[in-house]
Design a protein around this motif. Sequence first.
Motif, mmCIF file in Angstrom:
data_model
loop_
_atom_site.group_PDB
_atom_site.id
_atom_site.type_symbol
_atom_site.label_atom_id
_atom_site.label_comp_id
_atom_site.label_asym_id
_atom_site.label_seq_id
_atom_site.Cartn_x
_atom_site.Cartn_y
_atom_site.Cartn_z
ATOM 1 N N LYS A 159 0.815 -1.206 0.000
ATOM 2 C CA LYS A 159 0.000 0.000 0.000
ATOM 3 C C LYS A 159 0.856 1.267 0.000
ATOM 4 C CE LYS A 159 -4.123 -1.982 2.123
ATOM 5 N NZ LYS A 159 -5.122 -1.883 3.221
ATOM 6 N N THR A 178 -6.622 -0.080 -9.380
ATOM 7 C CA THR A 178 -6.886 0.926 -8.359
ATOM 8 C C THR A 178 -7.893 1.935 -8.896
ATOM 9 O OG1 THR A 178 -5.207 2.592 -8.959
ATOM 10 C CG2 THR A 178 -4.454 0.667 -7.719
ATOM 11 N N LEU A 223 0.939 3.206 -3.261
ATOM 12 C CA LEU A 223 -0.244 3.897 -3.746
ATOM 13 C C LEU A 223 -0.071 5.402 -3.621
ATOM 14 C CD1 LEU A 223 -3.067 1.709 -2.145
ATOM 15 C CD2 LEU A 223 -2.222 1.607 -4.497
ATOM 16 N N GLU A 278 -5.643 7.131 -3.260
ATOM 17 C CA GLU A 278 -5.818 6.038 -4.221
ATOM 18 C C GLU A 278 -6.211 4.770 -3.469
ATOM 19 O OE1 GLU A 278 -3.429 4.130 -8.051
ATOM 20 O OE2 GLU A 278 -2.313 5.051 -6.412
ATOM 21 N N THR A 279 -7.206 4.067 -3.968
ATOM 22 C CA THR A 279 -7.684 2.845 -3.324
ATOM 23 C C THR A 279 -7.558 1.666 -4.281
ATOM 24 O OG1 THR A 279 -9.957 3.291 -4.043
ATOM 25 C CG2 THR A 279 -9.308 4.103 -1.864
ATOM 26 N N ILE A 280 -7.440 0.471 -3.701
ATOM 27 C CA ILE A 280 -7.298 -0.757 -4.478
ATOM 28 C C ILE A 280 -8.671 -1.414 -4.655
ATOM 29 C CG2 ILE A 280 -6.335 -3.089 -4.508
ATOM 30 C CD1 ILE A 280 -3.901 -2.059 -3.070
#
Length: 207
Positions: free
Chosen positions: A5, A84, A8, A12-14
């Motif tokens: 993580k 993402t 990132l 920003e998200t996965i």
Amino acid sequence: MPFPKKNLNANETIALDMHPHWWYFAEPAFTLLAAIILGILVLGGTNGDTEKVFGTGMLVVLVVAAIWLVIRYLKWLTTNFVITSNRLIFRQGLIAKSGIEIPLERVNNVNFHQGVFERMLGAGDLLIESGGEDGQQRFTDIRHPAQVQNLIHAQMEGHFQRRASFAAPPPPAGGDVTQQLERLEGMLQRGTLTQAEFDMQKAKLLG
């Protein structure tokens, strides 16, 4: 091994982080199995010096196949296909690493391919066309590629909506829509807005 993580960007998200399908192990696993079966058959029909020669040869083959399987597992463990909120990421390698990153706004088309046997297994390939220098990228042994394709399209739509909301001009003062349209056209020409974002904001102003 999950995607770190720390790599990132801010906010920003996965949406998806996965390793290749288990079919990725097919070649070394079948080679090891074939070597075991062949060794049993050959050694069962030989004796004396012949048995010793074949035994040594089959032992070497078994060791090589086992090492190949272990190396393939380590490679599988360090291979990530990640979607993402901003980009597509492909990383692989334990010591020597390589990777591909494609921003969602540069993705032009996403196709998948599955043979009959791959469809039964739930595996397939993804072909992603982008506006970058590489043009096309093929990713093999993807789990449920049709679902991954849908997820990429959903992330692209959400990404464009967020960009459009951030890039939206302030409400026109005194009803001056013409100035706002000119500003949008300038942003379109500079590449700040895509054509789809421009059309969306234009529709809002004229609506």
